[in-house]
Design a protein around this motif. Structure first.
Motif, short mmCIF file in Angstrom:
data_model
loop_
_atom_site.label_atom_id
_atom_site.label_comp_id
_atom_site.label_asym_id
_atom_site.label_seq_id
_atom_site.Cartn_x
_atom_site.Cartn_y
_atom_site.Cartn_z
N LEU A 312 44.83 37.92 31.45
CA LEU A 312 44.54 38.07 32.87
C LEU A 312 45.56 38.92 33.64
O LEU A 312 45.16 39.77 34.43
CB LEU A 312 44.38 36.69 33.53
CG LEU A 312 43.87 36.72 34.97
CD1 LEU A 312 42.49 37.34 35.05
CD2 LEU A 312 43.84 35.31 35.55
N PRO A 313 46.89 38.72 33.41
CA PRO A 313 47.86 39.44 34.26
C PRO A 313 47.61 40.96 34.27
O PRO A 313 47.61 41.58 35.33
CB PRO A 313 49.20 39.13 33.59
CG PRO A 313 48.99 37.84 32.88
CD PRO A 313 47.56 37.84 32.45
N TRP A 314 47.39 41.53 33.10
CA TRP A 314 47.20 42.97 33.02
C TRP A 314 45.89 43.40 33.70
O TRP A 314 45.79 44.48 34.26
CB TRP A 314 47.23 43.38 31.55
CG TRP A 314 47.90 44.69 31.28
CD1 TRP A 314 47.43 45.68 30.46
CD2 TRP A 314 49.15 45.17 31.78
NE1 TRP A 314 48.31 46.74 30.44
CE2 TRP A 314 49.36 46.45 31.25
CE3 TRP A 314 50.10 44.65 32.67
CZ2 TRP A 314 50.48 47.22 31.56
CZ3 TRP A 314 51.22 45.41 32.97
CH2 TRP A 314 51.40 46.67 32.42
N LEU A 315 44.89 42.52 33.62
CA LEU A 315 43.62 42.82 34.27
C LEU A 315 43.79 42.84 35.79
O LEU A 315 43.20 43.66 36.49
CB LEU A 315 42.56 41.80 33.87
CG LEU A 315 42.07 41.90 32.42
CD1 LEU A 315 41.26 40.67 32.03
CD2 LEU A 315 41.23 43.16 32.24
N VAL A 316 44.60 41.91 36.29
CA VAL A 316 44.83 41.87 37.73
C VAL A 316 45.59 43.12 38.18
O VAL A 316 45.26 43.74 39.20
CB VAL A 316 45.61 40.58 38.13
CG1 VAL A 316 46.03 40.64 39.59
CG2 VAL A 316 44.74 39.35 37.87
N VAL A 317 46.61 43.52 37.37
CA VAL A 317 47.32 44.76 37.67
C VAL A 317 46.31 45.90 37.75
O VAL A 317 46.32 46.72 38.68
CB VAL A 317 48.37 45.07 36.58
CG1 VAL A 317 48.93 46.48 36.75
CG2 VAL A 317 49.50 44.05 36.64
N ASN A 318 45.40 45.93 36.78
CA ASN A 318 44.43 47.01 36.74
C ASN A 318 43.49 46.98 37.95
O ASN A 318 43.04 48.02 38.43
CB ASN A 318 43.61 46.93 35.46
CG ASN A 318 42.71 48.14 35.30
OD1 ASN A 318 43.19 49.23 35.06
ND2 ASN A 318 41.42 47.94 35.47
N LEU A 319 43.22 45.77 38.43
CA LEU A 319 42.37 45.63 39.61
C LEU A 319 42.99 46.39 40.78
O LEU A 319 42.30 47.10 41.51
CB LEU A 319 42.26 44.15 39.95
CG LEU A 319 41.04 43.66 40.71
CD1 LEU A 319 39.78 44.03 39.96
CD2 LEU A 319 41.12 42.14 40.85
N PHE A 320 44.29 46.26 40.92
CA PHE A 320 44.96 46.94 42.03
C PHE A 320 45.09 48.44 41.80
O PHE A 320 44.84 49.24 42.69
CB PHE A 320 46.33 46.30 42.29
CG PHE A 320 46.20 44.95 42.94
CD1 PHE A 320 45.94 44.86 44.31
CD2 PHE A 320 46.29 43.78 42.20
CE1 PHE A 320 45.78 43.62 44.91
CE2 PHE A 320 46.12 42.54 42.79
CZ PHE A 320 45.86 42.46 44.16
N THR A 321 45.44 48.83 40.55
CA THR A 321 45.55 50.27 40.30
C THR A 321 44.18 50.94 40.43
O THR A 321 44.07 52.05 40.93
CB THR A 321 46.16 50.56 38.92
OG1 THR A 321 45.35 49.95 37.92
CG2 THR A 321 47.58 50.04 38.80
N ALA A 322 43.13 50.21 39.98
CA ALA A 322 41.79 50.79 40.08
C ALA A 322 41.37 50.96 41.54
O ALA A 322 40.58 51.84 41.88
CB ALA A 322 40.77 49.93 39.33
N SER A 323 41.93 50.10 42.40
CA SER A 323 41.60 50.23 43.83
C SER A 323 42.09 51.55 44.39
O SER A 323 41.56 52.05 45.39
CB SER A 323 42.22 49.06 44.62
OG SER A 323 41.80 47.85 44.05
N LEU A 324 43.12 52.13 43.75
CA LEU A 324 43.58 53.45 44.18
C LEU A 324 42.45 54.47 44.06
O LEU A 324 42.27 55.32 44.94
CB LEU A 324 44.75 53.92 43.31
CG LEU A 324 46.09 53.23 43.54
CD1 LEU A 324 47.14 53.76 42.56
CD2 LEU A 324 46.55 53.47 44.98
N SER A 325 41.70 54.39 42.96
CA SER A 325 40.56 55.30 42.79
C SER A 325 39.59 55.12 43.96
O SER A 325 39.07 56.10 44.50
CB SER A 325 39.82 55.00 41.49
OG SER A 325 40.65 55.20 40.39
N ALA A 326 39.34 53.85 44.31
CA ALA A 326 38.40 53.57 45.40
C ALA A 326 38.89 54.20 46.70
O ALA A 326 38.11 54.78 47.45
CB ALA A 326 38.23 52.05 45.56
#
Lengths: 475, 475
Positions: A312-326
């Motif tokens: 989960l931790p890495w997925l949550v990190v990715n959630l935030f980095t992916a928000s940059l794309s948004a």
């Protein structure tokens, strides 16, 4: 590296369990195949301890460990209820940490004590360092005093150091001895390690000065000086050295066994290649897992909840980095509004960039691990990646640009896709090598750069380049 | 594993190049550090062959090979012009294939012939199998007839087989010999391998029956039968076995050296752990590279063009698989048209799914490689992945749903994001384990499943789920 003969009487030859004559006994261990697995699980289900022991007995400890790891936890409990008395030190040594703890809890204390006494000290240390305080104390108590001292000394070195990996049992001799003296010493030794490959030559301060392989001793006459037989290549390893460095040295220099020294250069143990091979294997696993965003050690016997929590931790990190794309994409809402097909095409650029970044990253992380990427060639490798990114960007741009023109009938859209592809491929190739190089220079594990950072970079750049060019060229 | 003593006169003890007395010579090789690198490159630039030789001489062959791989091709040419006469067999043996070919082409034929004659047959085979026909013929011609026969026999086995990996030089004895007979034989042997760890006991048909470690022979009295000293664990490997299997067996069973047999069970060679360790390292590299979409072997010394060509095929494949996402998205053009924010949010769902798929994939590929994922637990592991996907999907759904509600003020959009996240995470976790399991069952390398297929799956599912739910809930 078990040592069943550990306490055999002085000077008596060790004996093997199988009797061997002029006929050929089949010494090969039995396989853990599906048929045997079925027999074992049937015996467990029937509660038949005798049949179970008969089915397990011909298996190598590594296979019994595999079995315990692969069956369900209910089956494991049932098996241990029948068979705990017969679990030996080797099997414990072969088990994954998570399962080992479960098995150790289920063993009668006397069985555990006996099992630990049969192991070499490096294997005892390996098991002990993962256990809770009370279990550690119990096992230390169960060891003979020599072994206890060796284990405690080994535990005094940092985790994942050569000092933890080494076995304290060494075979060393004064460097001025002859072959005859060596043979007499070995024949009269009260106890010898089960496996050793060199005699270590030491000076009067017990500092290692050379390694003599046993083959050369056996082939030489009794009056030959050991020092004349020493190997050309000789290294010692400091006990505080990291085990990753140890594995690297063994692999690079094809070492078989190497003396370990304390900070005064005195011999304190020996590391053999089989232990280094296990570390190398673990290092590889770690690199591969980290690159793929699996940060903690996983085992096939973990539960769904444990697995989920670890990932989960890495997925949550990715959630935030992916928000940059948004965030980037929202800057171009007007562009998308007027040409919705852009929303459908933009993932092609980003995803192909992601693959290119992953390729470049994997090569760089591997090259750093094998130290083939160094200050001597870092600049050249970065230029090479940039060149490769440019070339592949151009190639993909032509395929994608021409393809989209044909399919969608919009030549300018093809030009935009092509331009975005070239930019993204260059950024991907550069990011794939610069991110791990930078992390390495900061003293971090470059594999931790992992997919997440590089794919965020390629996603953001892919969307930005594509939508940016589209805004300029098409609107 | 060079063998400089190969042709030493009968019964003479081997000698080391360094003279060793009671004082302690420093036998540790010099390091290839930045200072030495500068000295070497300065000598190359100045055309000073003597200074170059002095700087290279204290280095281990593995370090000279690293140096040749890391400097630029111009520097390499200049270095070889000065130093080609002194390149030895060990250095050739340590080089990457690509660079090795360059170096071999630059060597005077006499130097090449001499270098190859100093190598054990397994190293000769390793070098020979990558060369062109004329070079192969030249080297075979240069070998002594015994070695030539051994090399030709080894080359008759398939590529990447145990037969190619083994060395033909073995130390075997009749299984009814005593320790005394063994020692007398070894002392009088005309020639012995430079490194050997076991005496192989054979029957009258030359079939291996047991392994005796040298330490036990040294520690036993002369009248002890060798057979009573044989190790408990004994395996033979068929020459046609794959080298990957060999590496697996060495790592799993902690083997040090193992006899290789032909199809009639007769001893034809021996594989030692250092060779198995190299194979294990290569297997790991291959897994990591394939998982990351790097299908062909790469080296840091490759040019940009070579690198680009090696990576392009997989990128083109990805171009087509990524177009699937575009096709899915175009089905929802009307939805995006009426709510452009969806275009900005859809990559979050897809990208987080991609990470989850990569995590699950890496764990499954590793578990298949170490054979801890088997028929015994495949079903349970798949269920575990599904459970983990569901749990993480729920966790991420809550974070993302609540976050987007807070930021965008649209509760229903949060619900859509959450629903899409749960679906995508489950698909990602399942795809990550089912794709490699399926490929493995089809006899393909599961690592070839690679990022591309799983991320295509997660992209397509992510976009479809998100835009689908959006169409139903929001419009």
């Amino acid at each position: 590296m078990s040592n069943d003969e550990r306490n055999r009487p002085e000077d008596a030859p060790p004996t093997t369990p199988q009797t061997q004559g002029t006929t050929a006994p089949d010494m090969q261990d039995a396989e853990l195949d599906d048929a045997r697995l079925e027999v074992i699980l049937d015996a467990v289900e029937a509660g038949d301890a005798v049949a179970l022991a008969a089915a397990l007995e011909p298996l190598h400890a590594a296979d019994i460990a595999d079995l315990l790891e692969q069956i369900s936890s209910a089956e494991r409990r049932a098996l241990l209820a029948l068979h705990a008395d017969r679990i030996d030190g080797d099997t414990l040594s072969e088990l994954d940490e998570a399962i080992r703890e479960v098995v150790i809890e289920s063993l009668p204390r006397a069985v555990l004590a006996r099992a630990m006494r049969t192991l070499d000290t490096d294997d005892v240390v390996d098991i002990l360092e993962d256990l809770d305080e009370p279990d550690q104390a119990f096992i230390l108590q169960a060891l003979e005093s020599d072994d206890r001292a060796a284990v405690e000394s080994s535990l005094s070195y940092p985790e994942n150091s050569a000092g933890r990996l080494m076995q304290s049992e060494t075979v060393s001799m004064p460097q001025d001895w002859t072959v005859g003296q060596a043979i007499d010493f070995l024949r009269n030794a009260e106890w010898l390690p089960d496996q050793f490959y060199h005699v270590i030559l030491v000076d009067e301060r017990h500092q290692p000065q050379g390694n003599v392989t046993l083959g050369r001793i056996l082939a030489a006459r009794r009056d030959v000086a050991l020092a004349t037989l020493a190997e050309d290549v000789f290294r010692t390893i400091e006990a505080t050295e990291s085990e990753a460095e140890v594995a690297f040295l063994f692999n690079k220099y094809h070492l078989i066994s190497t003396p370990v020294v304390d900070d005064a250069g005195r011999l304190v143990g020996v590391i053999t290649i089989d232990d280094a091979m296990i570390v190398l294997d673990e290092e590889h696993e770690e690199d591969m897992m980290r690159l793929s965003g699996v940060v903690m050690e996983e085992s096939v016997s973990d539960t769904a909840l444990t697995t989920a929590r670890q990932r989960l931790p890495w997925l949550v990190v990715n959630l935030f980095t992916a928000s940059l794309s948004a965030v980037v994409i929202t800057q171009f809402e007007a562009t998308i509004q007027s040409l919705v097909i852009l929303a459908a095409l933009m993932p092609i650029v980003a995803s192909t960039g992601g693959i290119a970044g992953t390729q470049s990253l994997a090569v760089a992380v591997r090259a750093l691990a094998t130290r083939s990427l160094t200050t001597a060639n870092a600049r050249r490798v970065v230029r090479r990646e940039m060149g490769a990114g440019l070339l592949n960007g151009l190639g993909l741009a032509i395929v994608l640009g021409a393809g989209s023109w044909l399919v969608l009938g919009e030549p300018l859209l093809g030009v935009v896709l092509g331009l975005a592809m070239v930019c993204t491929q260059i950024i991907a190739a550069l990011g794939g090598v610069l991110v791990p190089l930078g992390m390495n220079r900061l003293g971090m594990d470059p594999a931790l750069a992992s997919g997440t950072f590089v794919t965020t970079l390629t996603d953001v750049m892919g969307f930005f380049a594509f939508l940016g060019f589209a805004t300029i060229v098409l609107l």
